[in-house]
Design an enzyme around this catalytic site. Structure first.
Site, PDB file in Angstrom:
ATOM      1  N   LYS A  13     -10.840  37.343  20.910  1.00 41.66           N
ATOM      2  CA  LYS A  13     -11.911  38.020  20.179  1.00 41.66           C
ATOM      3  C   LYS A  13     -12.485  37.175  19.041  1.00 41.66           C
ATOM      4  CE  LYS A  13      -9.073  41.139  17.358  1.00 41.66           C
ATOM      5  NZ  LYS A  13      -7.997  40.148  17.314  1.00 41.66           N
ATOM      6  N   ARG A  88      -8.275  48.131  12.069  1.00 40.76           N
ATOM      7  CA  ARG A  88      -7.032  47.977  12.825  1.00 40.76           C
ATOM      8  C   ARG A  88      -6.147  49.205  12.736  1.00 40.76           C
ATOM      9  NH1 ARG A  88      -6.745  41.920  12.627  1.00 40.76           N
ATOM     10  NH2 ARG A  88      -4.938  41.199  13.771  1.00 40.76           N
ATOM     11  N   ARG A 127      -1.509  27.508  21.224  1.00 43.19           N
ATOM     12  CA  ARG A 127      -2.777  27.166  20.576  1.00 43.19           C
ATOM     13  C   ARG A 127      -2.603  26.411  19.258  1.00 43.19           C
ATOM     14  NH1 ARG A 127      -5.372  33.101  18.915  1.00 43.19           N
ATOM     15  NH2 ARG A 127      -4.044  33.478  17.134  1.00 43.19           N
ATOM     16  N   ARG A 160      -1.020  24.440  13.392  1.00 43.11           N
ATOM     17  CA  ARG A 160      -0.694  25.661  14.124  1.00 43.11           C
ATOM     18  C   ARG A 160      -0.488  26.778  13.110  1.00 43.11           C
ATOM     19  NH1 ARG A 160       1.144  24.492  19.649  1.00 43.11           N
ATOM     20  NH2 ARG A 160       1.005  22.238  19.834  1.00 43.11           N
ATOM     21  N   ARG A 172       3.207  41.166  16.209  1.00 39.55           N
ATOM     22  CA  ARG A 172       1.770  41.450  16.093  1.00 39.55           C
ATOM     23  C   ARG A 172       1.315  42.325  17.263  1.00 39.55           C
ATOM     24  NH1 ARG A 172      -0.217  35.555  15.782  1.00 39.55           N
ATOM     25  NH2 ARG A 172      -2.321  36.380  15.742  1.00 39.55           N
TER      26      ARG A 172
END
Ligand code: AMP
Length: 218
Positions: A13, A88, A127, A160, A172
């Site tokens: 997102k 959220r 990532r 990172r 998370r």
């Protein structure tokens, strides 16, 4: 036009929001980016959020709501926003409705980028990004053309995120399922929620999002 983008961590997102703001001329409001900036600047808010973010938990509603309210208040009624990572919780969704109502605005569209947890874990643990220009990379799916050198700006300073480790990602994801998924019916009940399949390539998803938002006169 106000668009809120939902999806678990690793659904893409953030990347999609960044692409859409470029293509549609909207403003990108990422609460994760704003909180990381507060943290980096050493502000009081950043200090309050630090350990919570590092653990992969959610920062208290009033802290994030305040920074979003300030940003939205800086715009004009014509400004288009893509909200990424906010709301959220149900409390944040209700506060957002109130903040926008005071500005004579309302959420126009809520988009969920759907993807399963195990895919998320694989995506996030690999990532990394360029510390200079922010270009995103992945150990498997998007390595720099020259090992250790950013394709975009030539820097060799990769980083990172601390919260991209597997244990923290699981935390998370739990926060997402427990606290953020219950927000979706809030938008579904208003007929604003659209679900997009996040398994496909980033480019295909971008195109679908662009079509969805353009169809609404953005
Ligand atoms: P993100 O970059 O969106 O994955 O956010 C990184 C972290 O910032 C999250 O794991 C939370 O700790 C915190 N955060 C970001 N947005 C919110 C929000 N709307 N409410 C509470 N915490 C948030």
């Amino acid at each position: 036009m106000i668009t809120v983008l939902f999806g678990p961590p690793g659904s893409g997102k953030g990347t999609q929001a960044a692409r859409l703001v470029e293509k549609l001329g909207a403003v990108h409001l990422s609460t994760g980016d704003m909180l990381r900036a507060e943290l980096k600047s050493g502000s009081e808010l950043g200090m309050k959020a630090k350990s919570i973010m590092e653990a992969g938990d959610l920062v208290p509603d009033e802290l994030v709501t305040e920074i979003v309210a300030t940003q939205l208040g800086n715009g004009t009624p014509e400004t288009s926003y893509i909200l990424d990572g906010f709301p959220r919780t149900l409390g944040q969704a209700k506060s957002l409705d109130d903040i926008l109502a005071e500005l004579g605005l309302a959420v126009d569209k809520a988009i969920l980028i759907h993807i399963d947890d195990e895919i998320v874990v694989g995506r996030i643990t690999g990532r990394f990004s360029c510390g200079q220009c922010g270009e995103g990379y992945h150990d498997v799916s998007k390595k720099p053309a020259v090992d250790g050198v950013c394709d975009k700006c030539g820097a060799s300073d990769f980083q990172r995120r601390d919260d991209d480790k597997e244990e923290k990602i699981r935390n998370r994801l739990d926060a997402y399922h427990d606290q953020t998924e219950p927000v979706l019916p809030h938008y579904q009940a208003k007929g604003l929620l659209v679900k997009v399949d996040g398994y496909r390539s980033m480019d295909v998803v971008t195109q679908e999002l662009e079509d969805l938002l353009s169809a609404n006169g953005n």
